[in-house]
Design an enzyme around this catalytic site. Structure first.
Site, mmCIF file in Angstrom:
data_model
loop_
_atom_site.group_PDB
_atom_site.id
_atom_site.type_symbol
_atom_site.label_atom_id
_atom_site.label_comp_id
_atom_site.label_asym_id
_atom_site.label_seq_id
_atom_site.Cartn_x
_atom_site.Cartn_y
_atom_site.Cartn_z
ATOM 1 C CD GLU A 91 -1.161 -0.570 3.447
ATOM 2 O OE1 GLU A 91 -2.259 -1.405 3.281
ATOM 3 O OE2 GLU A 91 -0.648 -0.261 4.960
ATOM 4 C CB CYS A 104 3.562 7.899 2.630
ATOM 5 S SG CYS A 104 3.885 6.481 3.916
ATOM 6 C CB CYS A 111 7.297 -4.826 8.977
ATOM 7 S SG CYS A 111 8.598 -4.025 9.869
ATOM 8 C CB CYS A 115 6.610 -1.874 16.352
ATOM 9 S SG CYS A 115 8.363 -1.307 15.490
ATOM 10 C CB CYS A 118 3.066 -1.365 13.791
ATOM 11 S SG CYS A 118 3.167 -1.296 12.004
ATOM 12 C CB CYS A 334 2.252 1.664 8.028
ATOM 13 S SG CYS A 334 2.752 1.502 9.700
#
Ligand code: SF4
Length: 354
Positions: A91, A104, A111, A115, A118, A334
């Site tokens: 995205e 962005c 990922c 974290c 997230c 995100c």
């Protein structure tokens, strides 16, 4: 499978043209059509010989992704969910504010940094994006702008840890910033990282002018280990030293991102510790009030808590600002759009990259 135009270089395309019996200078024309004239299909490249357009159409594709969803928020923020050629989803977002047009982009599928607050890291990392997929996100978003409008800023802050995908990322950014790309100023590009010290030093050694944003999120080792698990391997002290090294080599002030989570890292003692850590450094703190993710137990702090946090950090002599939340109505944090899609269409199994 067709070759992806943006994963190759003008020299590679020139070599293919020579093999096919066409003059290699057409490579320059093709990339000019894509970067300057917003072409998304070879058939529209009207000054190429018809036979060559046909040959391109048979063997090459301009874009290797296709748009699965296109959301437009009431504040004008636009978000694309793209399907890659292997079916994986990424995205990217276009934000407009006054005369700024900022894109962005994502750097990985998923990922691996984990974290805890997230959405992107919930399923780990599936793979790095290619140079072409990185460039393509920028071009697809740029092509949404009215004719005559140009992008002003590029941030690599979407899904993924950008410096974990180092070589393709630098190749993509260097191309975008070159005269044969979009001629973008390096100083208008921000690379966001969770803080991988060895990669930050490698970036410094390249002598680029990219702006570096380090996602700090906590002022102590203990709290950062809880919020940003990779910190147990890298350590806050080394992250800060690598940021110092980046500043000294590039002369560019480093930004420290700090997602503010209610009752977790928004207390006055956290603000005070953050101020102590960054005091006397050429640094700026960007406070990001948390944008809640369905299924995760974190909340946005009250406006009063945000004001208090900022005032304590500022009181220590550290430059600080609060980021406005753009596109909240379209899941612009995100990983959120991709995740909500994944409920409808399950994704491939996770295979860690780093
Ligand atoms: S906040 Fe950034 S680094 Fe952390 S898991 Fe999410 S995408 Fe990765």
């Amino acid at each position: 499978m067709k070759r992806a135009l943006l994963d190759e270089s003008p020299d590679q395309l020139g070599a293919w043209l020579t093999e096919q019996g066409f003059p290699p200078f057409h490579a320059r024309q093709v990339y000019h059509w894509v970067f300057e004239r917003r072409a998304e299909d070879f058939s529209t490249m009207s000054d190429l010989p018809k036979a060559l357009r046909g040959a391109f159409g048979a063997d090459w594709e301009v874009f290797s992704t296709h748009v699965t969803r296109h959301h437009v928020a009431p504040d004008g923020t636009e978000k694309l969910l793209l399907s890659c050629s292997d079916g994986r989803r990424i995205e990217c977002v276009l934000m407009a504010e006054e005369d700024r047009r900022t894109v962005c982009i994502s750097s990985q599928v998923g990922c691996g940094m984990g974290c805890v607050f997230c959405a992107s890291g919930l399923k780990g990392v599936e793979r790095n994006l290619t140079k072409g997929e990185l460039v393509e996100q920028v071009l697809r978003l740029r092509n949404l702008l009215p004719a005559g409008e140009r992008l002003t800023n590029l941030v690599v802050m979407g899904m993924g840890e950008s410096l974990a995908n180092f070589d393709p990322l630098i190749a993509a950014l260097d191309w975008i910033c070159s005269p044969s790309g979009l001629g973008f100023g390096q100083r208008r590009v921000t690379i966001s990282t969770v803080g991988l010290p060895e990669r930050m030093r490698k970036l410094a050694a390249l002598d680029r002018q990219y702006h570096l944003a380090v996602s700090l999120h906590a002022p102590t080792e203990e709290l950062r280990n809880q919020l940003v698990p990779i910190n147990e391997r890298v350590g806050l002290r080394d992250v800060i030293e690598a940021a110092d090294a980046y500043f000294h080599r590039s002369g560019r002030q480093v930004t420290f991102e700090y997602v503010l989570l209610r009752g977790i890292n928004d207390r006055p003692l956290d603000a005070s510790a953050l101020g102590d850590l960054l005091q006397r450094r050429k640094a700026h703190v960007n406070v990001i009030p948390y944008n809640p993710v369905p299924g995760l137990p974190f909340e946005r702090p009250s406006d009063e808590a945000i004001r208090r946090f900022v005032s304590v950090v500022r009181g220590k002599g550290v430059s600080v600002s609060v980021r406005k939340t753009k596109g909240r109505e379209i899941d612009a944090a995100c990983g959120q759009l991709r995740r909500s899609e994944a409920v409808v269409q399950p994704e491939a199994a996770v295979a860690p990259v780093i």
